[in-house]
Design a protein around this motif. Structure first.
Motif, short mmCIF file in Angstrom:
data_model
loop_
_atom_site.label_atom_id
_atom_site.label_comp_id
_atom_site.label_asym_id
_atom_site.label_seq_id
_atom_site.Cartn_x
_atom_site.Cartn_y
_atom_site.Cartn_z
N PHE A 54 0.24 7.00 -11.70
CA PHE A 54 0.50 5.55 -11.78
C PHE A 54 0.39 4.87 -10.41
O PHE A 54 0.85 3.75 -10.22
CB PHE A 54 1.90 5.28 -12.34
CG PHE A 54 2.24 6.04 -13.60
CD1 PHE A 54 1.31 6.20 -14.62
CD2 PHE A 54 3.49 6.59 -13.76
CE1 PHE A 54 1.63 6.89 -15.77
CE2 PHE A 54 3.83 7.29 -14.92
CZ PHE A 54 2.89 7.45 -15.93
N ARG A 55 -0.23 5.54 -9.46
CA ARG A 55 -0.33 5.07 -8.08
C ARG A 55 -0.77 3.61 -7.99
O ARG A 55 -1.71 3.19 -8.66
CB ARG A 55 -1.31 5.93 -7.30
CG ARG A 55 -1.44 5.50 -5.87
CD ARG A 55 -2.44 6.33 -5.13
NE ARG A 55 -2.46 5.86 -3.75
CZ ARG A 55 -3.14 6.46 -2.81
NH1 ARG A 55 -3.86 7.52 -3.08
NH2 ARG A 55 -3.12 5.98 -1.60
N GLY A 56 -0.04 2.88 -7.14
CA GLY A 56 -0.39 1.49 -6.86
C GLY A 56 0.19 0.47 -7.82
O GLY A 56 0.13 -0.72 -7.56
N ARG A 57 0.74 0.92 -8.94
CA ARG A 57 1.32 -0.04 -9.90
C ARG A 57 2.53 -0.72 -9.28
O ARG A 57 3.40 -0.08 -8.70
CB ARG A 57 1.74 0.66 -11.19
CG ARG A 57 0.55 1.07 -12.01
CD ARG A 57 0.99 1.34 -13.44
NE ARG A 57 -0.15 1.79 -14.20
CZ ARG A 57 -0.86 1.00 -15.00
NH1 ARG A 57 -0.52 -0.25 -15.17
NH2 ARG A 57 -1.89 1.48 -15.66
N ARG A 58 2.58 -2.00 -9.44
CA ARG A 58 3.71 -2.79 -8.94
C ARG A 58 4.87 -2.66 -9.92
O ARG A 58 4.67 -2.64 -11.13
CB ARG A 58 3.31 -4.25 -8.80
CG ARG A 58 2.28 -4.44 -7.73
CD ARG A 58 2.84 -5.33 -6.63
NE ARG A 58 1.96 -5.31 -5.48
CZ ARG A 58 2.28 -4.77 -4.32
NH1 ARG A 58 3.43 -4.18 -4.17
NH2 ARG A 58 1.45 -4.81 -3.31
N LEU A 59 6.08 -2.60 -9.37
CA LEU A 59 7.29 -2.52 -10.19
C LEU A 59 8.13 -3.77 -9.94
O LEU A 59 8.28 -4.21 -8.79
CB LEU A 59 8.10 -1.27 -9.83
CG LEU A 59 7.38 0.07 -10.05
CD1 LEU A 59 8.25 1.21 -9.52
CD2 LEU A 59 7.05 0.27 -11.51
N ALA A 60 8.66 -4.31 -11.01
CA ALA A 60 9.54 -5.48 -10.91
C ALA A 60 10.86 -5.07 -10.28
O ALA A 60 11.32 -3.93 -10.44
CB ALA A 60 9.77 -6.08 -12.29
N ALA A 61 11.49 -5.99 -9.59
CA ALA A 61 12.80 -5.76 -8.98
C ALA A 61 13.88 -6.41 -9.83
O ALA A 61 13.61 -7.36 -10.57
CB ALA A 61 12.83 -6.33 -7.56
N VAL A 62 15.09 -5.90 -9.72
CA VAL A 62 16.23 -6.50 -10.40
C VAL A 62 16.59 -7.78 -9.64
O VAL A 62 16.75 -7.75 -8.41
CB VAL A 62 17.43 -5.54 -10.44
CG1 VAL A 62 18.62 -6.19 -11.13
CG2 VAL A 62 17.05 -4.25 -11.15
N PRO A 63 16.71 -8.92 -10.34
CA PRO A 63 17.05 -10.17 -9.65
C PRO A 63 18.42 -10.09 -8.98
O PRO A 63 19.31 -9.38 -9.44
CB PRO A 63 17.07 -11.22 -10.77
CG PRO A 63 16.45 -10.58 -11.96
CD PRO A 63 16.54 -9.09 -11.77
#
Length: 186
Positions: A8-17
């Motif tokens: 999954f290299r390079g996939r962006r992950l959302a952050a917890v607000p």
């Protein structure tokens, strides 16, 4: 925040607000996984205090067959589910909303074992030494398995942790990473 390596290299992950979740920096995460192998050939991972799910996602990206991601906060669970849903194989992940101690007990009662147990607890609420005792008592670590904790510098690990052998301890500014394996006598 992104997946550093593997499938999954390079996939962006959302952050917890908000400021209630402190994600592991990409540089520290890369170093943590490089200390572990850096790649896996199957097995199961357990990501405690999962936050965004980044550690469990990274473990699967690098070759773990599956990961269970545990967090007690609803906003974190929501983000974990979003991050997992955007991956090619979301079925390789189990997301559990639960306090860590309750989840460990549930896994122990079910006879579950994990090849890699990771924990990145909030720095103000670190109970990792107690949780190591629980992990050992419940037999949650599979033979040959590894435990990896990221904690604040205020956690004072003893030279010997019963039932475990220290593989590595590394510091990164305000954080420290401890990697343990189960003692062969276990």
């Amino acid at each position: 925040m992104r997946v550093i390596s593997g499938e999954f290299r390079g996939r962006r992950l959302a952050a917890v607000p908000g400021n209630s979740t402190r994600p592991t920096a990409d540089k520290v995460k890369e170093s943590m996984f490089n200390m572990l192998g850096p790649y896996f050939d199957g097995g199961t991972a357990l990501d405690l205090y999962a936050g965004t799910g980044a550690l469990g996602i990274e473990a699967v990206s690098r070759g773990m067959a599956a990961a269970t991601l545990v967090d007690k906060a609803y906003p974190a669970i929501k983000v974990i589910k979003e991050n997992v849903a955007q991956l090619p194989h979301p079925e390789r992940f189990t997301v559990l909303k639960s306090p860590v101690d309750r989840a460990l007990k549930t896994f122990g009662e079910a006879g579950r074992q994990f090849d890699l147990i990771m924990a990145d607890p909030p720095y103000a609420k670190q109970e990792v030494l107690d949780q190591l005792v629980t992990i050992r008592a419940l037999g949650l670590l599979a033979p040959g398995g590894t435990v990896m904790f990221e904690t604040g510098m205020d956690v004072d690990y003893p030279a010997v942790i019963e039932g475990f052998e220290q593989v590595r301890r590394q510091t990164y500014g305000v954080a420290q990473v401890l990697i343990l394996t189960q003692s062969e006598a276990e």
